[in-house]
Design a protein around this motif. Structure first.
Motif, PDB file in Angstrom:
ATOM      1  N   ASP A  20      -3.932  14.012   5.551  1.00 35.54           N
ATOM      2  CA  ASP A  20      -3.710  13.383   6.849  1.00 35.54           C
ATOM      3  C   ASP A  20      -2.748  12.200   6.757  1.00 35.54           C
ATOM      4  OD1 ASP A  20      -5.938  12.319   5.382  1.00 35.54           O
ATOM      5  OD2 ASP A  20      -6.377  11.022   7.094  1.00 35.54           O
ATOM      6  N   HIS A  21      -2.539  11.683   5.525  1.00 32.75           N
ATOM      7  CA  HIS A  21      -1.544  10.623   5.313  1.00 32.75           C
ATOM      8  C   HIS A  21      -0.186  11.189   4.885  1.00 32.75           C
ATOM      9  CE1 HIS A  21      -4.090   7.129   5.905  1.00 32.75           C
ATOM     10  NE2 HIS A  21      -5.008   7.657   5.124  1.00 32.75           N
ATOM     11  N   HIS A  78       3.223  14.169   0.657  1.00 29.61           N
ATOM     12  CA  HIS A  78       4.531  14.708   0.288  1.00 29.61           C
ATOM     13  C   HIS A  78       5.650  13.991   1.048  1.00 29.61           C
ATOM     14  CE1 HIS A  78       1.771  17.965  -0.947  1.00 29.61           C
ATOM     15  NE2 HIS A  78       2.621  18.115  -1.934  1.00 29.61           N
ATOM     16  N   ARG A  79       5.390  13.649   2.299  1.00 30.45           N
ATOM     17  CA  ARG A  79       6.365  12.862   3.057  1.00 30.45           C
ATOM     18  C   ARG A  79       6.539  11.482   2.441  1.00 30.45           C
ATOM     19  NH1 ARG A  79       5.800   8.705   6.002  1.00 30.45           N
ATOM     20  NH2 ARG A  79       3.525   8.965   6.084  1.00 30.45           N
ATOM     21  N   ILE A  80       5.446  10.868   1.992  1.00 28.87           N
ATOM     22  CA  ILE A  80       5.514   9.545   1.371  1.00 28.87           C
ATOM     23  C   ILE A  80       6.408   9.577   0.143  1.00 28.87           C
ATOM     24  CG2 ILE A  80       4.156   7.844   0.081  1.00 28.87           C
ATOM     25  CD1 ILE A  80       1.863   8.398   2.062  1.00 28.87           C
ATOM     26  N   VAL A  81       6.212  10.598  -0.701  1.00 32.76           N
ATOM     27  CA  VAL A  81       7.029  10.702  -1.913  1.00 32.76           C
ATOM     28  C   VAL A  81       8.492  10.919  -1.552  1.00 32.76           C
ATOM     29  CG1 VAL A  81       7.440  12.036  -4.012  1.00 32.76           C
ATOM     30  CG2 VAL A  81       5.091  11.515  -3.305  1.00 32.76           C
ATOM     31  N   ASP A  96       0.843  -1.196   0.000  1.00 31.81           N
ATOM     32  CA  ASP A  96       0.000   0.000   0.000  1.00 31.81           C
ATOM     33  C   ASP A  96       0.873   1.239   0.000  1.00 31.81           C
ATOM     34  OD1 ASP A  96      -1.713   2.199   0.943  1.00 31.81           O
ATOM     35  OD2 ASP A  96      -3.179   0.632   1.373  1.00 31.81           O
ATOM     36  N   ILE A  97       0.579   2.186  -0.879  1.00 30.07           N
ATOM     37  CA  ILE A  97       1.388   3.397  -1.019  1.00 30.07           C
ATOM     38  C   ILE A  97       1.423   4.220   0.263  1.00 30.07           C
ATOM     39  CG2 ILE A  97      -0.526   4.791  -1.913  1.00 30.07           C
ATOM     40  CD1 ILE A  97       3.221   5.009  -2.856  1.00 30.07           C
ATOM     41  N   THR A  98       0.403   4.109   1.125  1.00 25.39           N
ATOM     42  CA  THR A  98       0.404   4.869   2.372  1.00 25.39           C
ATOM     43  C   THR A  98       1.421   4.316   3.366  1.00 25.39           C
ATOM     44  OG1 THR A  98      -1.405   3.544   3.303  1.00 25.39           O
ATOM     45  CG2 THR A  98      -2.002   5.548   2.090  1.00 25.39           C
ATOM     46  N   ALA A 101     -10.881  11.470  -1.201  1.00 21.66           N
ATOM     47  CA  ALA A 101     -10.008  11.899  -2.288  1.00 21.66           C
ATOM     48  C   ALA A 101      -9.688  13.370  -2.098  1.00 21.66           C
ATOM     49  CB  ALA A 101     -10.676  11.659  -3.639  1.00 21.66           C
ATOM     50  N   GLN A 102      -8.630  13.815  -2.732  1.00 20.74           N
ATOM     51  CA  GLN A 102      -8.208  15.212  -2.613  1.00 20.74           C
ATOM     52  C   GLN A 102      -7.508  15.638  -3.892  1.00 20.74           C
ATOM     53  OE1 GLN A 102      -6.064  16.073   0.978  1.00 20.74           O
ATOM     54  NE2 GLN A 102      -5.460  18.131   0.316  1.00 20.74           N
ATOM     55  N   VAL A 103      -8.086  16.612  -4.583  1.00 20.14           N
ATOM     56  CA  VAL A 103      -7.422  17.192  -5.748  1.00 20.14           C
ATOM     57  C   VAL A 103      -6.587  18.368  -5.256  1.00 20.14           C
ATOM     58  CG1 VAL A 103      -9.159  16.405  -7.386  1.00 20.14           C
ATOM     59  CG2 VAL A 103      -9.439  18.612  -6.253  1.00 20.14           C
ATOM     60  N   ARG A 104      -5.541  18.726  -6.041  1.00 16.63           N
ATOM     61  CA  ARG A 104      -4.594  19.712  -5.536  1.00 16.63           C
ATOM     62  C   ARG A 104      -4.278  20.776  -6.588  1.00 16.63           C
ATOM     63  NH1 ARG A 104      -3.023  14.750  -2.957  1.00 16.63           N
ATOM     64  NH2 ARG A 104      -3.107  15.042  -0.694  1.00 16.63           N
TER      65      ARG A 104
END
Length: 323
Positions: free
Chosen positions: A174-175, A178-181, A138-140, A222-225
């Motif tokens: 909340d996940h 940017h930190r994940i990337v 899972d990407i999270t 979902a979240q668009v940016r």
């Protein structure tokens, strides 16, 4: 990877696969004219289409960008691809695009959803240098993604191209996306690449809000940016020409996606960037520039020698739908 209302990320193949609920991978498949979808998915797709009438155009623009970016990476020497959040198989799949440019390419497909993995498993073929395989992650949980790749197919001693295509719309703030990337790219050696596409609200804010609300009602956050928020994903990397662009404007090719679409109809940003050493603020590398990678095969440290690529896709109608 993403879903309208799917099984939990840790579900096993024997668990409820959610065929009675709309699944974003199958919704995306429907937008692209595929056959791996059910009536419930088609109903959900039509709901999205009513709110954002050019959802199909956006989906096709995203898929066309995926294909162009894979070919670009192959031209830069990429020979291994890992597709995280793969979505439903539809030819040409990532491994087919990559191998059309370089037949020796190897591919690992990664997803967190058992129904997607069940379809993707049919892609398994070959071993060793020509391996194609599927793993679950899972990407999270970026550490779990990296751990899932520790099986000898990917050589992290050589540059890797990491692609997150229409995925991060499903990773809300909340996940800490940017930190994940940053964490994923930190694991990649110098000379690696990030390829990313992401739905934006910049051109059709009301329509995108309505689509996000519809997804929420179906059980998916979902979240668009904005462009600035998407650009932050490339922090510390060198964007290659033309930088961050609306997807259909990123190195367009004849017969490659909806070339006459407007920015509003696509509403999806896309870009590819290189990890240098040491990392700095994002910069631009002009088209046609040759960048030296760590030497191999006696090239003395010059030339295009990237061997690996991680493709992280998802499902969003072209942002709301995936690779």
């Amino acid at each position: 990877m993403s879903r309208l209302s799917d099984a939990t990320p840790n579900s096993s193949a024997g668990s409820d696969l959610g065929q009675d609920r709309a699944h974003s991978a199958r919704v995306y498949d429907y937008f692209l004219g595929g056959k791996s979808n059910y009536a419930v998915d088609r109903e959900a797709a039509e709901t999205v289409r009513r709110l954002f009438p050019t959802a199909e155009t956006a989906a096709r623009a995203n898929r066309a960008f995926v294909h162009r970016s894979v070919r670009c990476l192959a031209q830069l020497g990429v020979r291994q691809f890992i597709d995280v959040g793969t979505g439903m198989p539809m030819s040409p799949n990532l491994h087919e695009v990559a191998r059309s440019a370089a037949p020796e390419c190897r591919v690992v497909y990664v997803d967190n959803d058992p129904i997607v993995l069940a379809y993707a498993d049919s892609l398994l073929c070959g071993t060793g240098e020509d391996a194609i395989c599927c793993v679950q992650a899972d990407i999270t949980d970026p550490a779990a993604v990296i751990d899932s790749l520790q099986q000898g197919v990917i050589d992290f001693g050589e540059p890797v191209a990491v692609s997150l295509h229409a995925l991060l719309e499903y990773v809300t703030d909340d996940h800490e996306p940017h930190r994940i990337v940053r964490q994923l790219m930190r694991e990649m050696p110098s000379g690696s690449y990030l390829s990313l596409s992401h739905t934006t609200r910049d051109f059709a804010p009301d329509a995108m809000k309505a689509v996000v609300d519809a997804y929420a009602q179906a059980g998916t956050t979902a979240q668009v940016r904005t462009r600035a928020e998407v650009l932050r994903f490339f922090h510390g990397l060198d964007l290659i020409d033309p930088g961050l662009a609306v997807a259909h404007r990123w190195r367009p090719e004849p017969a490659s996606g909806p070339s006459l679409a407007t920015d509003r109809q696509v509403s999806l940003y896309a870009g590819v960037a290189r990890k240098s050493s040491p990392q700095g603020a994002h910069r631009r590398i002009q088209a046609g520039s040759l960048v030296p990678f760590p030497g191999r095969r006696g090239n003395g440290g010059h030339g295009l020698t990237t061997r690996s690529a991680i493709e992280v896709g998802a499902c969003w109608p072209g942002g709301l739908a995936g690779g």
